[in-house]
Design a protein around this motif. Structure first.
Motif, PDB file in Angstrom:
ATOM      1  N   GLU A  97     -23.900  32.531  13.670  1.00  0.00           N
ATOM      2  CA  GLU A  97     -22.464  32.478  13.317  1.00  0.00           C
ATOM      3  C   GLU A  97     -21.718  31.317  13.943  1.00  0.00           C
ATOM      4  N   PRO A  98     -21.909  30.954  15.233  1.00  0.00           N
ATOM      5  CA  PRO A  98     -21.163  29.818  15.790  1.00  0.00           C
ATOM      6  C   PRO A  98     -21.471  28.494  15.109  1.00  0.00           C
ATOM      7  N   ARG A  99     -22.638  28.393  14.443  1.00  0.00           N
ATOM      8  CA  ARG A  99     -22.998  27.138  13.815  1.00  0.00           C
ATOM      9  C   ARG A  99     -22.621  27.085  12.331  1.00  0.00           C
ATOM     10  N   ARG A 110     -20.913  24.818   1.072  1.00  0.00           N
ATOM     11  CA  ARG A 110     -20.979  23.559   0.331  1.00  0.00           C
ATOM     12  C   ARG A 110     -21.895  22.566   1.047  1.00  0.00           C
ATOM     13  N   THR A 111     -22.511  21.709   0.245  1.00  0.00           N
ATOM     14  CA  THR A 111     -23.235  20.564   0.814  1.00  0.00           C
ATOM     15  C   THR A 111     -22.317  19.352   0.922  1.00  0.00           C
ATOM     16  N   ASP A 119     -23.369  21.190   7.366  1.00  0.00           N
ATOM     17  CA  ASP A 119     -24.083  19.944   7.602  1.00  0.00           C
ATOM     18  C   ASP A 119     -25.582  20.141   7.354  1.00  0.00           C
ATOM     19  N   ALA A 120     -26.241  19.113   6.818  1.00  0.00           N
ATOM     20  CA  ALA A 120     -27.669  19.201   6.511  1.00  0.00           C
ATOM     21  C   ALA A 120     -28.508  19.414   7.772  1.00  0.00           C
ATOM     22  N   ASP A 121     -28.152  18.747   8.873  1.00  0.00           N
ATOM     23  CA  ASP A 121     -28.890  18.942  10.122  1.00  0.00           C
ATOM     24  C   ASP A 121     -28.720  20.373  10.626  1.00  0.00           C
ATOM     25  N   ALA A 122     -27.467  20.899  10.539  1.00  0.00           N
ATOM     26  CA  ALA A 122     -27.251  22.282  10.969  1.00  0.00           C
ATOM     27  C   ALA A 122     -28.030  23.243  10.091  1.00  0.00           C
TER      28      ALA A 122
END
Length: 548
Positions: free
Chosen positions: A489-491, A520-521, A472-475
Motif C-alpha cells: 500500500e505505501p508504494r 495508469r501507466t 511507475d514502471a519501476d515500482a
C-alpha cells in the motif's frame, strides 16, 4: 399586465359573496398543501435508491416541511435536504428529488430574502464536502455530484420561483398604476377647477375692480356738480360709497377664490382684448386724467402683438390705472408704449397726488389692498418671458414692463407644483419590469456560470487524479505475487484509474480474487493500465492491460 381587474368592494353582490369567497380561500390552502405532500411523498414509495430508514423517516419529515412551506419556506426546504444528505453524500436521490425541486421553487416564490437561501445552499455544499472527506468509501467525485444537485435541483428552481414572484409584483404594480391613474384623473379635474377659480379671481380683480373704480370716480364727480339738489348729491355720495364697498367685498371674494400660492391665470388666446385707446378713453370719460403716448421704432410695420402679449399689455395698463385711481386720486397718469423690433416696453407713471377732494377720492381704504394685482401681473408677464418693475418715483409711482413679441415661455406648460403621480407610478412600473428582466437573466446566467465553474473544477480534479493514479514502471516491477497488501500500500498511488470496480474495456477479473485495482501507466486516458488483484489480502495477480 395580465389578470382580471379587482372588483369594486362597494358592490352589494361582492359584499354578500365575500364571506363565501373567504371560506373557499381558507379551505383551498389546506387542500393544496395535502396535494403537495402526496406529490413529494409518492417517490418514497416508487423508488428505493435511498436507505429504508430514510424513506420511512421521509414521510413525517415531508409532512412537517409542507406544513411549514407557507410560514417558514427556508426551514421547509432544509428538512428534506438534510435528510437526503444523510442518506447519501451525493444529496441526489430519486426518493427526495421531487421534494427538493418543489420546496426550492416555493422558497423563491414565497420568500423575498435572498441571503438565507444562498447560505443554505452554501451550507449544504460545505456539509457535503466534510462528509465526503470524513468517509473512506467516498471520493471527491461524490461531492461534485452534490454541487451539481444543489445547482440544478435547488438553485435553479429557486431562481425560477423568484422570477415568478417578480412577475406577480409586476402585475400588482400595473394594477396599482391603473388605480393611481384613476385617482390622478380626479386630481386633474380638481386642479382644473382650482385654476378656473384662479382665472375667475384674476378677471374679477382686473376687470371688475377697474370698472368699480371708474364708477366711484364718476359718482364723486357727479357729487360736486353745482346744479344738483341736496338729495341727488346724497344719492351720488351713496353710489360712490357703494362702489367702494363693492371693491372691498370683491377683495374678500378674491381671498376665497384665489388661494395662497396660486399662479397667475392664463388668458385664452381666442378673445383679443379691447384696444388700449378704448381703455384709455373710458378712463378719461370717468374723470381720470390719463394720456396715452405711443412710440415705435422707424421701419416697423404696425402688426398686432401675439394674443398672449396683447392680453398682458391690456391687463397691465388696466391694473395700473385702477391702482392710480385708488392710491393717487386726482394725479395725472401717463401711459407710454414703446415698440421695438422684438419687445414692447410699457410705462404707467403718476406723480404724487394732490390733496384729496370729493371728486377724485374714491373712498377706498388703501390699507386693505392685498397687492394681488401686481403679483398676478408679475406672474403673467414672467410666463411670457418678460419682466415687470413697480417702484415709487418722486412721490408718485411707476409700473414698467418689457413684453416680448415672441413669448419665450410655453403658456400651456404644466405649472410648478402641479406634477401628478403619473411619473412616479410609471417609474415604479419600470423598476418592477427591470427587476423581472434581471431575475430572468439571473435564472439563466447564474446556473450557466455555476456549471462552467463546476466543470472547470471537475476538469482540474480529473487532471489531478490522473496524475496521482500513475504507477511507475519501476515500482510495478518491485511488486511480487504473494506480497501482503499492507506492505504494498505505501508504494501504490493515492488514486486508482477509476472509481468503478472495473474500467470500461477491461477483461473480466481473474476467478477466486477478492479485489482488483487499476492504475495508469501514463496520464492519458487511452494508455495501458496496470491491474493488481488481491486474494485474502495478498497480491495474487499482476498484469498490464490495454483497454479496448
Amino acid at each position: 399586465m395580465t389578470g382580471p381587474a379587482p372588483a369594486p368592494t362597494s358592490s352589494p353582490l361582492v359584499r354578500r359573496l365575500a364571506p363565501y369567497a373567504q371560506r373557499v380561500r381558507d379551505r383551498r390552502e389546506p387542500l393544496l398543501d395535502l396535494l403537495l405532500w402526496l406529490a413529494v411523498t409518492a417517490p418514497l414509495l416508487l423508488f428505493h435508491d435511498a436507505p429504508a430508514w430514510a424513506r420511512v423517516a421521509g414521510v413525517p419529515v415531508l409532512a412537517v416541511a409542507v406544513a411549514l412551506a407557507r410560514r417558514a419556506p427556508l426551514v421547509a426546504l432544509a428538512l428534506p435536504a438534510t435528510l437526503s444528505l444523510a442518506a447519501t453524500p451525493e444529496l441526489f436521490t430519486s426518493s427526495f428529488s421531487v421534494a427538493l425541486l418543489a420546496l426550492s421553487y416555493l422558497l423563491g416564490r414565497r420568500s423575498p430574502d435572498v441571503r438565507w437561501a444562498l447560505l443554505l445552499f452554501a451550507a449544504l455544499c460545505v456539509a457535503g464536502l466534510a462528509l465526503v472527506l470524513a468517509r473512506r468509501d467516498t471520493t471527491l467525485w461524490e461531492w461534485f455530484t452534490l454541487v451539481a444537485t444543489v445547482l440544478f435541483a435547488l438553485d435553479l428552481p429557486w431562481l425560477l420561483g423568484r422570477f415568478r414572484r417578480q412577475q406577480a409584483e409586476l402585475v400588482r404594480t400595473g394594477w396599482e398604476l391603473a388605480a393611481r391613474m384613476e385617482r390622478e384623473k380626479e386630481l386633474v379635474a380638481d386642479r382644473t377647477r382650482l385654476r378656473e377659480r384662479s382665472r375667475i379671481a384674476g378677471d374679477m380683480h382686473d376687470s371688475l375692480g377697474h370698472d368699480l373704480s371708474l364708477i366711484a370716480v364718476r359718482a364723486a364727480a357727479l357729487q360736486v356738480q353745482p346744479d344738483l339738489t341736496d338729495g341727488t348729491r346724497a344719492q351720488a355720495a351713496e353710489l360712490r360709497q357703494a362702489a367702494a364697498d363693492a371693491t372691498a367685498r370683491l377683495r374678500q371674494i378674491l381671498g376665497v377664490l384665489r388661494e395662497d400660492g396660486d399662479r397667475a391665470p392664463r388668458e385664452p388666446a381666442t378673445a383679443p382684448p379691447e384696444p388700449l385707446e378704448t381703455l384709455i378713453a373710458r378712463a378719461a370719460a370717468s374723470g381720470v386724467q390719463v394720456e396715452l403716448v405711443r412710440r415705435e421704432a422707424l421701419g416697423l410695420l404696425p402688426a398686432e402683438p401675439p394674443p398672449m402679449t396683447a392680453h398682458a399689455l391690456h391687463r397691465l395698463v388696466q391694473e395700473s390705472l385702477t391702482n392710480a385711481t385708488k392710491h393717487a386720486p386726482g394725479a395725472p397718469v401717463t401711459v407710454t408704449v414703446t415698440r421695438n423690433a422684438e419687445t414692447i416696453e410699457v410705462t404707467v407713471a403718476n406723480p404724487a397726488p394732490a390733496t384729496a377732494d370729493p371728486v377724485t377720492d374714491t373712498g377706498t381704504d388703501r390699507g386693505s389692498d392685498t397687492g394681488s394685482g401686481l403679483v398676478g401681473l408679475d406672474e403673467r408677464i414672467r410666463l411670457l418671458g418678460g419682466t415687470l418693475r413697480a417702484r415709487p418715483l418722486d412721490g408718485g409711482f411707476e409700473v414698467a414692463a418689457t413684453l416680448p413679441l415672441t413669448p419665450h415661455a410655453d403658456p400651456t406648460a404644466t405649472p410648478d407644483g402641479l406634477a401628478t403621480e403619473t411619473d412616479t407610478s410609471r417609474e415604479a412600473l419600470d423598476r418592477a419590469r427591470r427587476r423581472v428582466r434581471r431575475r430572468l437573466l439571473d435564472a439563466l446566467w447564474i446556473p450557466l456560470a455555476a456549471t462552467l465553474v463546476l466543470g472547470l473544477l471537475m476538469l482540474g480534479f480529473n487532471l489531478y487524479t490522473s496524475y496521482r493514479s500513475v504507477l511507475d514502471a519501476d515500482a510495478y516491477g518491485r511488486l511480487h505475487v504473494g506480497d501482503p497488501f499492507s506492505r504494498l500500500e505505501p508504494r501504490l498511488p493515492a488514486y486508482e484509474y477509476d472509481d468503478e470496480t472495473r474500467p470500461f474495456g477491461a477483461p473480466e477479473d481473474p476467478p477466486d480474487t477478492d479485489e482488483c485495482r487499476y492504475y495508469r501507466t501514463e496520464t492519458f486516458d487511452n494508455s495501458p493500465v496496470y491491474r493488481l488483484c488481491f486474494t485474502a489480502g495478498h497480491l495474487s495477480h499482476k498484469d498490464r492491460l490495454t483497454l479496448s
